[in-house]
Design an enzyme around this catalytic site. Structure first.
Site, PDB file in Angstrom:
ATOM      1  N   ASN A 137       0.858  -1.908   0.360  1.00  0.00           N
ATOM      2  CA  ASN A 137       0.773  -3.422   0.199  1.00  0.00           C
ATOM      3  C   ASN A 137       1.990  -4.176  -0.646  1.00  0.00           C
ATOM      4  O   ASN A 137       2.501  -2.902  -1.036  1.00  0.00           O
ATOM      5  CB  ASN A 137      -0.356  -4.161  -0.505  1.00  0.00           C
ATOM      6  CG  ASN A 137      -1.677  -3.841  -0.434  1.00  0.00           C
ATOM      7  OD1 ASN A 137      -1.781  -3.783   1.549  1.00  0.00           O
ATOM      8  ND2 ASN A 137      -2.488  -3.379  -1.101  1.00  0.00           N
ATOM      9  N   ASP A 139       2.173  -7.074  -1.300  1.00  0.00           N
ATOM     10  CA  ASP A 139       2.108  -8.471  -1.786  1.00  0.00           C
ATOM     11  C   ASP A 139       2.359  -8.649  -3.493  1.00  0.00           C
ATOM     12  O   ASP A 139       1.971  -9.575  -4.242  1.00  0.00           O
ATOM     13  CB  ASP A 139       0.981  -8.859  -1.742  1.00  0.00           C
ATOM     14  CG  ASP A 139      -0.035  -7.629  -2.319  1.00  0.00           C
ATOM     15  OD1 ASP A 139       0.010  -6.722  -3.020  1.00  0.00           O
ATOM     16  OD2 ASP A 139      -1.229  -7.857  -1.079  1.00  0.00           O
ATOM     17  N   HIS A 154       6.221   0.150   1.556  1.00  0.00           N
ATOM     18  CA  HIS A 154       6.550  -0.567   2.672  1.00  0.00           C
ATOM     19  C   HIS A 154       7.092  -1.649   2.078  1.00  0.00           C
ATOM     20  O   HIS A 154       7.448  -2.655   2.926  1.00  0.00           O
ATOM     21  CB  HIS A 154       5.051  -1.317   3.290  1.00  0.00           C
ATOM     22  CG  HIS A 154       4.189  -0.031   4.487  1.00  0.00           C
ATOM     23  ND1 HIS A 154       3.284   0.278   4.739  1.00  0.00           N
ATOM     24  CD2 HIS A 154       4.470   1.113   4.807  1.00  0.00           C
ATOM     25  CE1 HIS A 154       2.785   0.873   5.031  1.00  0.00           C
ATOM     26  NE2 HIS A 154       3.216   1.538   5.297  1.00  0.00           N
ATOM     27  N   CYS A 165      25.943  -6.273   3.533  1.00  0.00           N
ATOM     28  CA  CYS A 165      26.722  -4.816   2.934  1.00  0.00           C
ATOM     29  C   CYS A 165      25.144  -4.381   1.954  1.00  0.00           C
ATOM     30  O   CYS A 165      25.721  -3.651   1.672  1.00  0.00           O
ATOM     31  CB  CYS A 165      27.052  -6.125   1.687  1.00  0.00           C
ATOM     32  SG  CYS A 165      25.445  -7.215   0.333  1.00  0.00           S
ATOM     33  N   CYS A 203      22.810 -13.762   2.055  1.00  0.00           N
ATOM     34  CA  CYS A 203      23.254 -13.197   1.172  1.00  0.00           C
ATOM     35  C   CYS A 203      24.325 -13.778   0.323  1.00  0.00           C
ATOM     36  O   CYS A 203      25.254 -14.480  -0.471  1.00  0.00           O
ATOM     37  CB  CYS A 203      23.946 -11.588   0.678  1.00  0.00           C
ATOM     38  SG  CYS A 203      24.733 -10.635  -0.055  1.00  0.00           S
ATOM     39  N   SER A 247      -6.956   1.201   5.673  1.00  0.00           N
ATOM     40  CA  SER A 247      -7.696   1.488   7.118  1.00  0.00           C
ATOM     41  C   SER A 247      -7.172   2.770   8.075  1.00  0.00           C
ATOM     42  O   SER A 247      -7.591   3.422   7.976  1.00  0.00           O
ATOM     43  CB  SER A 247      -6.783   0.699   8.438  1.00  0.00           C
ATOM     44  OG  SER A 247      -5.451   0.692   8.738  1.00  0.00           O
ATOM     45  N   CYS A 289     -14.090  -3.409  -2.594  1.00  0.00           N
ATOM     46  CA  CYS A 289     -13.308  -2.776  -3.464  1.00  0.00           C
ATOM     47  C   CYS A 289     -13.408  -3.158  -4.987  1.00  0.00           C
ATOM     48  O   CYS A 289     -12.935  -2.366  -6.282  1.00  0.00           O
ATOM     49  CB  CYS A 289     -11.783  -2.689  -3.653  1.00  0.00           C
ATOM     50  SG  CYS A 289     -11.192  -2.038  -1.641  1.00  0.00           S
TER      51      CYS A 289
END
Length: 305
Positions: A137, A139, A154, A165, A203, A247, A289
């Site tokens: 996740n 988040d 991820h 840069c 940036c 999954s 869960c």
């Protein structure tokens, strides 16, 4: 670990399944147990616990998963937007998608599963035991719940990386740039904002002003080698592994828990449904869960006080 053979992010494909195949035995085919008491006995003895989490945990906080039926942003599925090619073709559309996700996340809170993991980590650390979260996740809900030992396979929705840069930094601006204010609506009839590249997030590192992208791992990209190495080290040394809300179809993360199980370590899966890896695990607990995980991680009577 075999995961080194496949370090880029992708969905399940038949030609990739070979990495998980091994001779089937009666143990492989045995139905996983749902005996919570038996898991708890293993849990109270475990010194190094690895917890692999996926989108199912966040979904219980109301976070869109963009998976399965109805899993669209406008008329696109996530994998059609979360790729280097999509960003190259239409950075405005991709930034609208991620702006929407960032703004949604600012309204969400950790649920009982996140909180149970964080409390367990803090409690066991005082006993000289380790809990490490390896999450797919992006988040930050684990961090907001109080977890500290987190490996984000991820990336992170609230970090950006400059494509010029390479500078990476946390970014919690809302909106992330003025041009995205009020943009990103997910409705299929919404037209693209078609924001010019010059107005997209830029940036600010040492006057670079290059185009920023979300610091997440897109489909087809390699996972961060340092994060992957640290995850492998945790999984190679763990004596209990929990797989929560994943999954088991996004690689290489889908390979991790089956490899732990293959070396004889107990693996417990917590999910709303069976996954392609369910039959490889010692335990499976069906249901939300936030309901099934807290009793598994609660203080055991044999724990030190």
């Amino acid at each position: 670990m075999l995961v080194r053979q496949l370090t880029y992010r992708g969905l399940t494909r038949p030609h990739l399944r070979v990495h998980l195949r091994r001779p089937q035995s009666s143990q492989d085919m045995a139905r996983p147990s749902s005996d919570l008491a038996a898991l708890r006995e293993i849990f109270c003895q475990a010194k190094n616990i690895a917890i692999i989490t996926g989108a199912g945990v966040s979904a219980e906080s109301g976070v869109p998963t963009f998976r399965g039926a109805g899993g669209y942003w406008r008329k696109w599925q996530a994998q059609e937007l979360a790729s280097p090619e999509a960003f190259s073709r239409n950075p405005s559309r991709v930034w609208e998608f991620y702006h929407y996700r960032r703004e949604v996340m600012l309204t969400k809170n950790p649920n009982p599963a996140h909180l149970a993991i964080a409390e367990c980590e803090e409690r066991l650390s005082k006993q000289g035991r380790a809990v490490t979260v390896i999450t797919q996740n992006i988040d930050e809900l684990h961090r907001r719940a109080g977890s500290n030992n987190i490996l984000e396979l991820h990336g992170n929705l609230f970090k950006t990386r400059c494509i010029s840069c390479g500078h990476e930094a946390a970014n919690y601006k809302s909106p992330i740039c003025a041009a995205l204010q009020g943009k990103g609506a997910p409705d299929p009839d919404t037209n693209d904002a078609q924001i010019s590249v010059e107005e997209l997030p830029r940036c600010e590192h040492k006057g670079c002003h290059g185009l920023l992208r979300p610091a997440v791992v897109w489909f087809g990209e390699n996972l961060d080698s340092d994060i992957l190495t640290r995850a492998e080290k945790v999984l190679d040394s763990c004596d209990l592994c929990l797989v929560v809300g994943t999954s088991s179809v996004v690689y290489p993360a889908a390979m991790l828990a089956p490899q732990v199980a293959a070396r004889g370590v107990p693996v417990a899966e917590f999910n709303m449904e069976n996954t392609p890896a369910t039959m490889k695990f010692k335990f499976h607990f069906h249901g939300p869960c936030g309901t099934t995980l807290p009793p598994a991680l609660a203080r055991h009577e044999a724990e030190q006080t």
